[in-house]
Design a protein around this motif. Structure first.
Motif, PDB file in Angstrom:
ATOM      1  N   SER A 140      33.881  25.033  53.528  1.00 54.74           N
ATOM      2  CA  SER A 140      32.577  26.138  52.177  1.00 54.74           C
ATOM      3  C   SER A 140      33.898  27.905  53.113  1.00 54.74           C
ATOM      4  O   SER A 140      32.735  28.486  52.087  1.00 54.74           O
ATOM      5  N   THR A 141      34.366  27.771  53.714  1.00 53.39           N
ATOM      6  CA  THR A 141      35.266  28.989  52.987  1.00 53.39           C
ATOM      7  C   THR A 141      34.549  29.850  52.381  1.00 53.39           C
ATOM      8  O   THR A 141      35.167  29.555  51.169  1.00 53.39           O
ATOM      9  N   PRO A 142      34.401  30.932  52.480  1.00 55.48           N
ATOM     10  CA  PRO A 142      34.063  31.973  50.893  1.00 55.48           C
ATOM     11  C   PRO A 142      35.144  32.281  50.479  1.00 55.48           C
ATOM     12  O   PRO A 142      35.426  32.273  49.522  1.00 55.48           O
ATOM     13  N   LYS A 143      36.453  32.728  51.255  1.00 57.94           N
ATOM     14  CA  LYS A 143      37.540  33.933  50.387  1.00 57.94           C
ATOM     15  C   LYS A 143      39.008  32.659  51.180  1.00 57.94           C
ATOM     16  O   LYS A 143      40.009  33.102  51.084  1.00 57.94           O
ATOM     17  N   LYS A 144      38.948  32.702  52.421  1.00 53.86           N
ATOM     18  CA  LYS A 144      39.738  32.121  53.153  1.00 53.86           C
ATOM     19  C   LYS A 144      40.457  30.489  52.596  1.00 53.86           C
ATOM     20  O   LYS A 144      39.820  29.733  52.726  1.00 53.86           O
ATOM     21  N   GLU A 145      41.752  30.525  52.483  1.00 50.54           N
ATOM     22  CA  GLU A 145      42.652  29.454  52.494  1.00 50.54           C
ATOM     23  C   GLU A 145      42.190  28.650  53.244  1.00 50.54           C
ATOM     24  O   GLU A 145      42.559  28.601  54.338  1.00 50.54           O
ATOM     25  N   THR A 146      42.396  27.007  53.627  1.00 54.93           N
ATOM     26  CA  THR A 146      42.308  26.673  54.391  1.00 54.93           C
ATOM     27  C   THR A 146      43.085  25.262  53.715  1.00 54.93           C
ATOM     28  O   THR A 146      43.395  24.972  52.295  1.00 54.93           O
ATOM     29  N   PHE A 147      44.013  24.196  54.374  1.00 55.24           N
ATOM     30  CA  PHE A 147      44.641  22.876  53.923  1.00 55.24           C
ATOM     31  C   PHE A 147      43.624  22.308  53.180  1.00 55.24           C
ATOM     32  O   PHE A 147      44.590  21.947  52.547  1.00 55.24           O
ATOM     33  N   PHE A 148      42.627  22.823  53.320  1.00 55.67           N
ATOM     34  CA  PHE A 148      41.185  21.036  52.617  1.00 55.67           C
ATOM     35  C   PHE A 148      41.176  21.861  51.092  1.00 55.67           C
ATOM     36  O   PHE A 148      39.812  21.637  50.491  1.00 55.67           O
ATOM     37  N   GLN A 149      41.058  23.423  51.512  1.00 59.52           N
ATOM     38  CA  GLN A 149      40.342  24.231  50.268  1.00 59.52           C
ATOM     39  C   GLN A 149      41.627  25.167  49.493  1.00 59.52           C
ATOM     40  O   GLN A 149      42.210  26.487  49.903  1.00 59.52           O
ATOM     41  N   PHE A 150      42.334  25.352  48.413  1.00 59.14           N
ATOM     42  CA  PHE A 150      43.648  25.511  48.099  1.00 59.14           C
ATOM     43  C   PHE A 150      43.493  27.013  47.465  1.00 59.14           C
ATOM     44  O   PHE A 150      43.985  27.505  47.939  1.00 59.14           O
ATOM     45  N   LYS A 151      42.523  26.815  46.795  1.00 58.52           N
ATOM     46  CA  LYS A 151      42.294  28.219  46.326  1.00 58.52           C
ATOM     47  C   LYS A 151      40.593  28.605  46.029  1.00 58.52           C
ATOM     48  O   LYS A 151      39.464  27.776  45.657  1.00 58.52           O
ATOM     49  N   PRO A 152      40.202  29.580  47.528  1.00 59.54           N
ATOM     50  CA  PRO A 152      38.613  29.567  47.421  1.00 59.54           C
ATOM     51  C   PRO A 152      38.207  30.104  46.099  1.00 59.54           C
ATOM     52  O   PRO A 152      36.552  29.780  45.723  1.00 59.54           O
ATOM     53  N   GLU A 153      38.584  31.368  45.362  1.00 59.61           N
ATOM     54  CA  GLU A 153      37.998  31.347  44.442  1.00 59.61           C
ATOM     55  C   GLU A 153      37.474  30.771  43.646  1.00 59.61           C
ATOM     56  O   GLU A 153      36.151  30.732  42.183  1.00 59.61           O
ATOM     57  N   GLU A 154      38.470  29.489  43.625  1.00 59.77           N
ATOM     58  CA  GLU A 154      37.971  28.304  42.234  1.00 59.77           C
ATOM     59  C   GLU A 154      37.187  27.251  42.704  1.00 59.77           C
ATOM     60  O   GLU A 154      37.192  26.025  41.806  1.00 59.77           O
ATOM     61  N   GLN A 155      36.435  27.187  44.129  1.00 58.32           N
ATOM     62  CA  GLN A 155      35.475  26.538  44.499  1.00 58.32           C
ATOM     63  C   GLN A 155      34.311  25.936  43.607  1.00 58.32           C
ATOM     64  O   GLN A 155      34.578  27.229  42.880  1.00 58.32           O
ATOM     65  N   LYS A 156      34.708  24.573  43.296  1.00 57.98           N
ATOM     66  CA  LYS A 156      33.144  24.285  42.888  1.00 57.98           C
ATOM     67  C   LYS A 156      31.923  23.357  43.146  1.00 57.98           C
ATOM     68  O   LYS A 156      31.511  22.877  42.776  1.00 57.98           O
ATOM     69  N   GLY A 157      31.547  24.020  44.497  1.00 54.79           N
ATOM     70  CA  GLY A 157      30.647  23.393  44.985  1.00 54.79           C
ATOM     71  C   GLY A 157      31.633  22.286  46.048  1.00 54.79           C
ATOM     72  O   GLY A 157      32.117  21.696  46.007  1.00 54.79           O
TER      73      GLY A 157
END
Length: 318
Positions: A140-157
């Motif tokens: 759910s992080t809005p801006k910080k990249e995590t191991f499970f979220q590669f590109k926060p800006e392209e997260q689709k929900g």
């Protein structure tokens, strides 16, 4: 990129412990959320999350082939493979427990609970986050990249699926790089690489109600060596299944506390082995793939159009 699994993820394990039926139904059914009496005891004070929205879907058997409702043409395609109903999460959960206890047969009606967290939620104040975002902060992080979220800006929900024993989602692919977390229960995943697209009956025409999906039920492959099964099977379905059984696959069971990475454009066919809860997040697209297993081009050029072989229930089902 290749599929892989991560084991014993503390965040996922903690969510699995927390997500009791009481807790989840309090959030979905309006007993929780702002002003809910059950939520008051579970969350306390002003820390109650907003109500989370979900939807129960039902199929005449255990097979769910997903589609775009606004594009489904009933006159030419027959009734859709599943429909929405008005069940609450609590009612769905009760049936899922029944399915486990009775080993519900594949040919009986099955029910699937689904919910999505919009991508905009993570940019809202934390006290406006629903329970899914709160309990899965790495997703759910809005801006910080995590191991499970590669590109926060392209997260689709975040998409969550609550399945009962036997519920099977037809083969499909996603463009986004997909992290799938098993919160509770277990699901079997059958994965195939992009280069196998032309063996899987993927409907790859934009504007088709079943775009990115296949209608093939791999459970029918067992009938290919059965004379009675062959006689009752549509010739084109039989032809596609003969082809599909030759596709390269990875077969794995994803258990509670584990996360499965599904690369962009890899196909996945999913069966819930018991009452289960699973959430996934997609962020970023990898179109390069690998030389050995294929890439986005293999999928985009696959173009198997099988919409004239729609396998649907009888017209009087619904």
């Amino acid at each position: 990129e290749l599929p892989f699994k991560v084991y014993d993820v503390p965040e996922i394990t903690a969510a699995g412990i927390k997500w009791t039926d009481e807790y989840v139904s309090a959030n979905f059914d309006g007993e929780g959320g702002i002003g809910g009496s059950i939520a008051a005891s579970l969350f306390g004070g002003n820390n109650k999350p907003p109500r989370t929205h979900g939807q129960c879907q039902e199929s005449h058997d255990n097979f769910f082939a997903f589609f775009t409702p606004t594009l489904w043409q009933t006159e030419s395609m027959g009734p859709p493979p599943y429909r929405n109903n008005d069940w609450t999460y609590r009612k769905w959960s009760k049936h899922a427990k029944f399915a486990d206890a009775t080993r519900l047969s594949f040919d009986k009606p099955h029910f699937y609970w689904q919910s999505g967290v919009p991508k905009e939620e993570r940019f809202q104040p934390h006290d406006q986050w629903t329970f899914v975002s709160r309990d899965l902060p790495s997703f759910s992080t809005p801006k910080k990249e995590t191991f499970f979220q590669f590109k926060p800006e392209e997260q689709k929900g975040i998409q969550c699926r609550f399945g009962e024993r036997g519920v099977t989602a037809a083969t499909h692919y996603d463009g986004g790089r997909n992290m799938v977390a098993m919160i509770q229960g277990a699901k079997r995943y059958i994965l195939s690489p992009p280069k196998e697209c032309n063996k899987l009956g993927i409907i790859n025409k934009r504007g088709n109600a079943l775009f990115r999906h296949s209608l093939l039920n791999f459970g029918h492959i067992a009938h290919l060596n059965n004379d009675i099964g062959k006689e009752n099977m549509h010739p084109q379905e039989r032809g596609w299944l003969e082809l599909s059984k030759m596709a390269l696959t990875i077969d794995t069971v994803l258990k509670a506390g584990e996360v499965l990475y599904i690369p962009s454009h890899w196909f996945h066919y999913i069966t819930s082995l018991q009452k289960s809860a699973q959430c996934n997040v997609r962020s970023g697209i990898d179109e390069a793939g690998t030389k050995m297993y294929g890439n986005a081009t293999d999928v985009y050029e696959c173009g198997a159009i099988v919409s004239n072989v729609v396998v649907v229930p009888p017209k009087d089902l619904w």
